[in-house]
Design a protein around this motif. Structure first.
Motif, short mmCIF file in Angstrom:
data_model
loop_
_atom_site.label_atom_id
_atom_site.label_comp_id
_atom_site.label_asym_id
_atom_site.label_seq_id
_atom_site.Cartn_x
_atom_site.Cartn_y
_atom_site.Cartn_z
N LEU A 39 0.81 -1.23 -0.10
CA LEU A 39 -0.03 0.10 0.13
C LEU A 39 1.02 1.21 0.02
N LEU A 40 1.99 1.11 0.44
CA LEU A 40 2.95 2.35 0.52
C LEU A 40 3.75 2.78 -1.14
N PRO A 41 3.30 3.95 -1.33
CA PRO A 41 4.00 4.09 -2.67
C PRO A 41 5.62 4.23 -2.28
N TRP A 42 6.41 3.83 -3.37
CA TRP A 42 7.70 3.81 -2.94
C TRP A 42 8.61 4.55 -3.94
N VAL A 43 9.64 5.41 -3.60
CA VAL A 43 10.11 6.58 -4.00
C VAL A 43 11.51 6.09 -4.07
N GLN A 44 11.98 6.53 -5.49
CA GLN A 44 13.39 6.00 -5.97
C GLN A 44 14.33 7.08 -5.15
N GLY A 409 2.04 12.93 2.13
CA GLY A 409 1.93 11.78 2.96
C GLY A 409 3.10 10.91 3.33
N VAL A 410 2.72 9.78 3.65
CA VAL A 410 3.98 8.68 3.91
C VAL A 410 4.35 8.07 2.54
N TYR A 446 17.77 -2.60 0.93
CA TYR A 446 17.66 -1.52 1.20
C TYR A 446 16.37 -0.51 1.27
N TYR A 447 16.02 -0.05 2.37
CA TYR A 447 14.86 0.75 2.38
C TYR A 447 14.78 1.63 3.52
N SER A 448 13.51 2.47 3.60
CA SER A 448 13.21 3.25 4.54
C SER A 448 12.11 4.06 4.56
N CYS A 449 11.47 4.71 5.44
CA CYS A 449 10.15 5.31 5.31
C CYS A 449 10.15 6.76 5.57
N ALA A 450 9.37 7.87 5.11
CA ALA A 450 9.54 9.12 5.48
C ALA A 450 8.13 9.61 5.56
N VAL A 451 7.86 10.40 6.65
CA VAL A 451 6.66 11.04 6.79
C VAL A 451 6.56 12.56 6.29
N LEU A 452 6.20 13.10 5.29
CA LEU A 452 6.29 14.35 4.77
C LEU A 452 5.86 15.35 5.52
#
Length: 485
Positions: A39-44, A409-410, A446-452
């Motif tokens: 469900l998360l959109p993934w950003v390069q 969003g996230v 490799y990964y992470s997550c950001a709350v904009l």
């Protein structure tokens, strides 16, 4: 020997040794749907770092104060007091003296700490327990406007103002509080006469700053509207944060070892190396989802702003609580994320109130929705319990998120195109053979997550999952009659 005892054919037990059985690939119970990853959109993220630029926050919002509670004491770091916006710019000498003046108060359930219209002049920090904040509504009845829990505080404006309190604060559970009275504050200023003017100036600057910023702490943009002529057009600009937050890609790594004899001789009908890789990748993906939720640097649980955290009104998750969470994340909420036990507890409350939620299909699986927003199950939101032997009791959290860069969003972060890539941002590399003929493969994700923005993530915390309603005989018969039984 009788004819009945003579072996007349090859036994099935022996024949089975010569037969080809129908086999399955190896199964693993720890595999979950991992809907969060889908469900998360993934950003390069090229270069391994993602910078979130924001507008400058002129007035920092309130932060919770971490209080350490032991048998007969409750303490916190002096710098934590700067998490109270009113005290953020006070001189260090005053802050350190104020901390020493706090006194521990143990208060029973149902006691009033502040009374609306009364002059209390007292500042409280909640070390343990929960309180409710009440205010008289337009029709004269007490309305609950907030629930406060451990680390939160109230009464700071009453401490520096001569106005009576505009709210009533009452304990919902037995509480341990740290209290600072006006008398104690006056004693601090009397001990430090050289800092009295600095104290008053800091308070006055805070009040002035409050009038020039919006509810998010950002400076107001000067505008003019209307039809009047000869009106001077204001000049304005939007300032940016001088130190934006940067997210570096985290990683999960392991080395898969397979003996060449195994991969040479026992490779049918399933490829041994392929199955070892598949099961290990499943474990890596499970760990990735856990980190996205629980990692202390970038996990969703720890990334939520203190103003975006609420507690359930009665411990259990009710429709009212989820409505309150929707009111926090009201700009295009994407989905709730909750432990299956929390979802079950919410469904029990819906059944109790006679408002069972409807369902929708998500990736081919039915999930319930509330107000059109799906409740996505995820076992990575842990249930915390005092009883390790009984995992059906305890508390957890329910998350509500908005997703996507375009909606502030996230987003998930990864870097595809890395050497040896077998999935986006996941690589497998042969490290070689050892002297025993064992092949080693390095797997790296490799990964992470950001709350904009802060309002993209809300949390309903301290959710009790172990409460069950006791339907009386009369209620059960009425329920059966309603079903035509």
């Amino acid at each position: 020997m009788s004819d009945n005892l003579l072996q007349r054919s090859v036994t099935t037990a022996v024949a089975r040794n010569l037969a080809n059985t129908t086999k399955t690939s190896p199964k693993m119970m720890s595999i979950t749907p991992r809907w969060l990853l889908s469900l998360l959109p993934w950003v390069q993220v090229n270069g391994g770092t993602y910078r979130v630029n924001r507008t400058k926050i002129e007035l920092p919002r309130a932060e919770r104060i971490a209080v350490e509670v032991s048998d007969k004491s409750a303490t916190f770091a002096p710098e934590a007091l700067r998490g109270v916006p009113l005290f953020a710019k006070l001189p260090e000498a005053i802050i350190s003296r104020m901390v020493k003046k706090f006194r521990i108060e143990e208060v029973a359930l149902g006691k009033d700490l502040l009374i609306e219209g009364a002059d209390q002049n007292k500042f409280f920090i909640i070390a343990q327990g929960q309180v409710e904040v009440l205010s008289k509504g337009a029709h004269g009845s007490d309305l609950r406007i907030a629930l406060l829990t451990e680390g939160e505080y109230f009464g700071e404006t009453d401490l520096v103002s001569d106005k009576p309190s505009d709210v009533t604060v009452r304990t919902l559970t037995p509480c341990v509080l740290l209290a600072l009275s006006r008398k104690d504050l006056d004693a601090v200023l009397k001990e430090l006469p050289n800092f009295t003017e600095d104290f008053r100036r800091a308070i006055a600057e805070h009040e002035e700053l409050r009038s020039s910023v919006n509810k998010f702490g950002e400076r107001n943009i000067d505008l003019v509207s209307g039809f009047a002529e000869n009106v001077e057009i204001p000049e304005t600009f939007v300032d940016y944060s001088a130190s934006p937050r940067e997210y570096s890609l985290s990683s999960v790594q392991t080395v898969v070892r397979v003996h060449t004899r195994v991969s040479d001789l026992y490779n049918g009908p399933y490829d041994q190396l392929e199955e070892q890789m598949r099961l290990t990748i499943e474990g890596i993906k499970e760990r990735q989802e856990w980190e996205l939720i629980n990692n202390r640097k970038f996990g969703l649980i720890h990334s939520a702003d203190s103003t975006m955290r609420i507690s359930p009104r009665y411990g259990v998750p009710t429709p009212d609580d989820l409505d309150e969470l929707l009111a926090l994340v009201w700009k295009k909420p994407a989905f709730f994320l909750a432990h299956p036990k929390a979802i079950a507890a919410f469904e029990r409350e819906c059944t109790w109130r006679g408002v069972p939620p409807v369902t929708m299909n998500l990736f081919g699986t039915p999930v319930i929705i509330w107000r059109g927003v799906p409740l996505v199950p995820c076992d990575k939101l842990e249930v915390k319990s005092r009883f390790r032997s009984n995992q059906w009791l305890g508390t957890t959290s329910i998350l509500l998120v908005r997703v996507g860069e375009a909606d502030q969003g996230v987003v998930g972060l990864h870097q595809s195109g890395i050497p040896g890539e077998i999935m986006p941002s996941l690589s497998a590399r042969l490290m070689g053979l050892d002297s025993l003929g064992v092949a080693s493969y390095l797997l790296t994700l490799y990964y992470s997550c950001a709350v904009l923005t802060d309002d993209a993530l809300g949390i309903l915390e301290n959710v009790e999952v172990g409460y069950y309603h006791d339907y009386g005989l009369r209620e059960v018969k009425g329920f059966e009659n309603g079903l035509g039984i």
